[in-house]
Write a protein that holds these residues in place. Sequence first.
Motif, PDB file in Angstrom:
ATOM      1  N   LEU A 133      74.320  19.595 -92.042  1.00 43.74           N
ATOM      2  CA  LEU A 133      75.115  19.736 -91.194  1.00 43.74           C
ATOM      3  C   LEU A 133      74.622  20.599 -90.122  1.00 43.74           C
ATOM      4  N   GLU A 134      74.281  21.532 -90.313  1.00 49.06           N
ATOM      5  CA  GLU A 134      73.444  22.372 -89.137  1.00 49.06           C
ATOM      6  C   GLU A 134      72.267  21.743 -88.413  1.00 49.06           C
ATOM      7  N   THR A 135      71.625  21.106 -89.400  1.00 44.58           N
ATOM      8  CA  THR A 135      70.457  20.028 -88.825  1.00 44.58           C
ATOM      9  C   THR A 135      71.117  19.054 -87.839  1.00 44.58           C
ATOM     10  N   GLY A 136      72.349  18.534 -87.978  1.00 47.68           N
ATOM     11  CA  GLY A 136      72.940  17.456 -87.339  1.00 47.68           C
ATOM     12  C   GLY A 136      73.256  17.916 -85.965  1.00 47.68           C
ATOM     13  N   GLU A 137      73.633  19.259 -86.084  1.00 45.90           N
ATOM     14  CA  GLU A 137      74.330  20.134 -84.987  1.00 45.90           C
ATOM     15  C   GLU A 137      73.119  20.239 -83.999  1.00 45.90           C
ATOM     16  N   ARG A 138      72.034  20.461 -84.850  1.00 48.88           N
ATOM     17  CA  ARG A 138      70.834  20.994 -83.792  1.00 48.88           C
ATOM     18  C   ARG A 138      70.396  19.769 -83.115  1.00 48.88           C
ATOM     19  N   ILE A 139      70.194  18.621 -83.735  1.00 49.55           N
ATOM     20  CA  ILE A 139      69.840  17.559 -83.010  1.00 49.55           C
ATOM     21  C   ILE A 139      70.701  17.127 -82.086  1.00 49.55           C
ATOM     22  N   TRP A 140      72.110  17.160 -82.288  1.00 49.65           N
ATOM     23  CA  TRP A 140      73.030  16.721 -81.172  1.00 49.65           C
ATOM     24  C   TRP A 140      72.684  17.692 -79.755  1.00 49.65           C
ATOM     25  N   ASN A 141      72.509  19.005 -80.215  1.00 49.21           N
ATOM     26  CA  ASN A 141      72.309  19.819 -78.915  1.00 49.21           C
ATOM     27  C   ASN A 141      70.985  19.425 -78.225  1.00 49.21           C
ATOM     28  N   SER A 155      70.312  29.459 -79.231  1.00 48.24           N
ATOM     29  CA  SER A 155      69.464  30.561 -80.181  1.00 48.24           C
ATOM     30  C   SER A 155      69.978  30.379 -81.535  1.00 48.24           C
ATOM     31  N   ARG A 156      71.399  30.236 -81.917  1.00 51.06           N
ATOM     32  CA  ARG A 156      71.769  29.899 -83.136  1.00 51.06           C
ATOM     33  C   ARG A 156      71.333  28.807 -83.829  1.00 51.06           C
ATOM     34  N   LEU A 157      70.836  27.964 -83.162  1.00 50.51           N
ATOM     35  CA  LEU A 157      70.256  26.648 -83.638  1.00 50.51           C
ATOM     36  C   LEU A 157      68.772  26.280 -83.521  1.00 50.51           C
ATOM     37  N   ALA A 158      68.542  27.677 -83.024  1.00 50.09           N
ATOM     38  CA  ALA A 158      66.755  27.794 -83.056  1.00 50.09           C
ATOM     39  C   ALA A 158      66.217  26.955 -82.054  1.00 50.09           C
ATOM     40  N   LEU A 159      66.940  26.530 -80.975  1.00 50.19           N
ATOM     41  CA  LEU A 159      66.520  25.603 -80.192  1.00 50.19           C
ATOM     42  C   LEU A 159      65.830  26.140 -78.663  1.00 50.19           C
ATOM     43  N   ASP A 186      56.925  21.883 -90.038  1.00 53.80           N
ATOM     44  CA  ASP A 186      57.700  22.872 -89.736  1.00 53.80           C
ATOM     45  C   ASP A 186      59.011  22.301 -88.927  1.00 53.80           C
ATOM     46  N   TRP A 187      58.676  21.187 -88.215  1.00 51.28           N
ATOM     47  CA  TRP A 187      59.695  20.483 -87.489  1.00 51.28           C
ATOM     48  C   TRP A 187      60.432  19.514 -88.322  1.00 51.28           C
ATOM     49  N   ALA A 188      59.942  19.043 -89.433  1.00 55.04           N
ATOM     50  CA  ALA A 188      60.621  18.275 -90.427  1.00 55.04           C
ATOM     51  C   ALA A 188      61.370  19.136 -91.221  1.00 55.04           C
ATOM     52  N   MET A 189      61.332  20.439 -91.398  1.00 57.21           N
ATOM     53  CA  MET A 189      62.150  20.883 -91.779  1.00 57.21           C
ATOM     54  C   MET A 189      63.529  21.695 -91.042  1.00 57.21           C
ATOM     55  N   GLN A 190      63.422  21.506 -89.935  1.00 56.83           N
ATOM     56  CA  GLN A 190      64.284  21.661 -88.873  1.00 56.83           C
ATOM     57  C   GLN A 190      65.286  20.532 -88.474  1.00 56.83           C
ATOM     58  N   TYR A 191      64.226  19.191 -88.481  1.00 52.67           N
ATOM     59  CA  TYR A 191      64.940  18.128 -87.876  1.00 52.67           C
ATOM     60  C   TYR A 191      64.943  16.749 -88.821  1.00 52.67           C
ATOM     61  N   LEU A 192      64.548  17.129 -90.041  1.00 50.11           N
ATOM     62  CA  LEU A 192      64.746  16.163 -90.971  1.00 50.11           C
ATOM     63  C   LEU A 192      63.730  14.879 -90.957  1.00 50.11           C
ATOM     64  N   GLY A 193      63.919  14.157 -89.969  1.00 50.21           N
ATOM     65  CA  GLY A 193      63.233  12.807 -89.935  1.00 50.21           C
ATOM     66  C   GLY A 193      63.959  11.884 -88.862  1.00 50.21           C
ATOM     67  N   GLN A 194      63.379  10.586 -88.926  1.00 44.38           N
ATOM     68  CA  GLN A 194      63.953   9.543 -88.024  1.00 44.38           C
ATOM     69  C   GLN A 194      64.426   9.974 -86.638  1.00 44.38           C
ATOM     70  N   ARG A 195      65.788   9.820 -86.570  1.00 46.81           N
ATOM     71  CA  ARG A 195      66.389  10.019 -85.144  1.00 46.81           C
ATOM     72  C   ARG A 195      66.087  11.617 -84.856  1.00 46.81           C
ATOM     73  N   GLY A 196      66.295  12.671 -85.620  1.00 40.64           N
ATOM     74  CA  GLY A 196      66.079  13.982 -85.449  1.00 40.64           C
ATOM     75  C   GLY A 196      64.707  14.386 -84.980  1.00 40.64           C
ATOM     76  N   LEU A 197      63.708  14.061 -86.062  1.00 40.01           N
ATOM     77  CA  LEU A 197      62.431  14.578 -85.756  1.00 40.01           C
ATOM     78  C   LEU A 197      61.634  13.837 -84.833  1.00 40.01           C
ATOM     79  N   ALA A 198      62.049  12.595 -84.704  1.00 34.74           N
ATOM     80  CA  ALA A 198      61.221  11.756 -83.294  1.00 34.74           C
ATOM     81  C   ALA A 198      61.679  12.030 -82.124  1.00 34.74           C
ATOM     82  N   THR A 199      63.111  12.561 -82.194  1.00 30.92           N
ATOM     83  CA  THR A 199      63.759  13.033 -80.867  1.00 30.92           C
ATOM     84  C   THR A 199      63.063  14.271 -80.486  1.00 30.92           C
TER      85      THR A 199
END
Lengths: 87, 615
Positions: B539-547, B611-615, B25-38
């Motif tokens: 791009l949305e995944t990147g924005e989610r990771i940034w936030n 909320s928009r980014l499901a965080l 579920d997290w992989a679908m939202q954060y993809l991998g590496q930097r995003g998923l590990a964070t």
Amino acid sequence: MIEMVGVTLKLYASLGGYLPSEASRNCLETSVRAGTTVEEFIDAFGVPREACHLVLLNGVFQPPSVRSKTVLKEGDAVAVWPPVAGG
Amino acid sequence: MGWTRKILRVDLSSGKITTEPLNMDWAMQYLGQRGLATKYFTEEVDANVDPLGPENKIIYATGPLTGTMASTGGRYSVITKGALTNAIACSNSGGYFGAEMKFAGWDMVIVEGRSEKPVYLSIIDDKVELLDASEIWGTSVWNTDAWIKTKHQDPQTRVATIGVAAENGVLYAAVVNDLHRAAGRSGVGTVMGSKNLKAIAIRGTGGVKVKDGRAFMKATTAAKKVLVDNAVTGEGLPMYGTQVLMNVINEAGALPTRNSRDVQFEGAHDISAEAMAAPRGSDGETNLQTNQACFGSTIACGRISKIDTKHFSVQNKPEYWHASGGLEYEAAWALGSNTGVDDLEALTYANFICNEQGLDPISFGATVSAAMELYEDGVISTENTGGIELKFGSAEALTKCVELTGLGEGFGKELGMGSARLTAKYGRPELSMTCKSQEFPAYDPRGIQGMGLTYATSNRGGCHLRSYTVSSEILGIPEKTDPLSTDGKPALVKAFQDATAAVDSAGLCVFTTFAWTLDDIAPQVDAGCEGDWTPEKLLETGERIWNMERMFNHRAGFTAEDDKLPERLMKDAAKTGPAKGLTAGVEKMLPEYYELRGWTPDGVPTNETLSRLAL
């Protein structure tokens, strides 16, 4: 008498080979006729226009569209690179 | 697919090693590496943890395209709370280690706790062991790499290790893999050292499965053609490397020089790519020996260099006479123009030592330059430096400093604190060129305005790789913007930040984006992985990771007050070049940036944004 202006040409990376042997450190100080444009100046050294990706005049970007219109002034420095990047 | 769907968890305190399935579920939202590990890190670790305490964790993470036939698909990241910054840290590296982790069958390795004795983690496919590292503790990256390969009797083993610097608590110590590729920034190596974990050695014999093999081959082949046909990624980077920027940035009047006192360096040509490729007067050889590629890279921008054996830095030191990892632009700037040193061989030697002992050359060089200013201002003297005449431009001082810092001896102990702590200790904090205590790199924001906002808002502290607007502002990729103007830069920085977070999280190299857009990357991710990956979703995944990263820092106590540049850049105008008379306009850009991000005027993501980014 023909009016001349003193200018500098800097050719970097693969373009360095277009500089004459008297150039040093990728840089040639020379003079051109007053009224010479940036494009004419670079052309005179045989540098293919398509290889002139990044052209800076005194450090400021010269888009391709203005290179044939920008006239060199005394003390100007033109620096040219092929497509490069880093980071 | 793409992911192995397996995580390795190692508790150093108990010695317990467990495996668990990847949270898809997290992989679908954060993809991998930097995003998923964070995501894993921020879920498991209190933001107020002591970075060097056993409660901090450190994650070594690959992306779904790491280890595949996607070009540059060899990247991994080290995620932790940074020793230098006290902020979220994610330090990215190439080489071959990341791909080997995937071949061994692991998406990431989560390391917890602290070992009582020095150990290293051995991973040979499913066989995972913590082994005694007492013999290699206190030795260099290069020795550790050789020792492990000999012990394992397998030269194909890939090693990521710390050097002596991390063991001695240098706050900007790196994790170095494959001898000279590094997860260099924010002190991730220091965290590894605090856990008594010397190295991770990996050998994998499996492959990486993708969702649709035929579509993946088609997408990656098409994307490789884009890289090869592009003049920058197909010719410029392999031939000249990143170091070609030295003269570019100097001409543009944005080369931080002598601790950012100046923006142009009279010795830039002597330490540039052109100088590296020119035969030396002394021996007729070139500093640059060849280029080198990371796993799967069709770009091959790495530099392999050889020091003049007669140079003072390596006289009677044959161990440095071989070809090794040469200068990249950021290192050449930090060790060179920023310290006023124009001796290419001395810079190369300092870079070798950074690789050998595991130092981030950016933070090291910038700390030396701050110390040089303290010295020239009379704040410190040879009594403090142990006799080193720490003047700007002194190659002898630079090489002595790198030796001492790498070994944690003498004045090197003070240099190991980083410039923020060092200058604060001597009552001159304004001389530290840092954001969130991390030294910013090789682009002066007075001459490249977008980089000011990049540094100020970078979640890991001063950094160019979070939004490399130099690409647009100087190089004209994807389109040219005016480096001296702040107009439009908040949107540009946000776009670069979000896209870069997605590229990192895929396991790809950000250098591909000199040619690729997300339209080139999305088909590769989508063919490799479940999840219907479109450019918009990336791009949305990147924005989610940034936030997500921003919220961790917020919980750790960072505020809008920390989104600022050193006073020097804000008050002292550039003295020469196109930016003459200009200061950094970051204060003008921040309100618009916060608004574009959906943050409050105080820089905090609103509930609506979260909320928009499901965080």
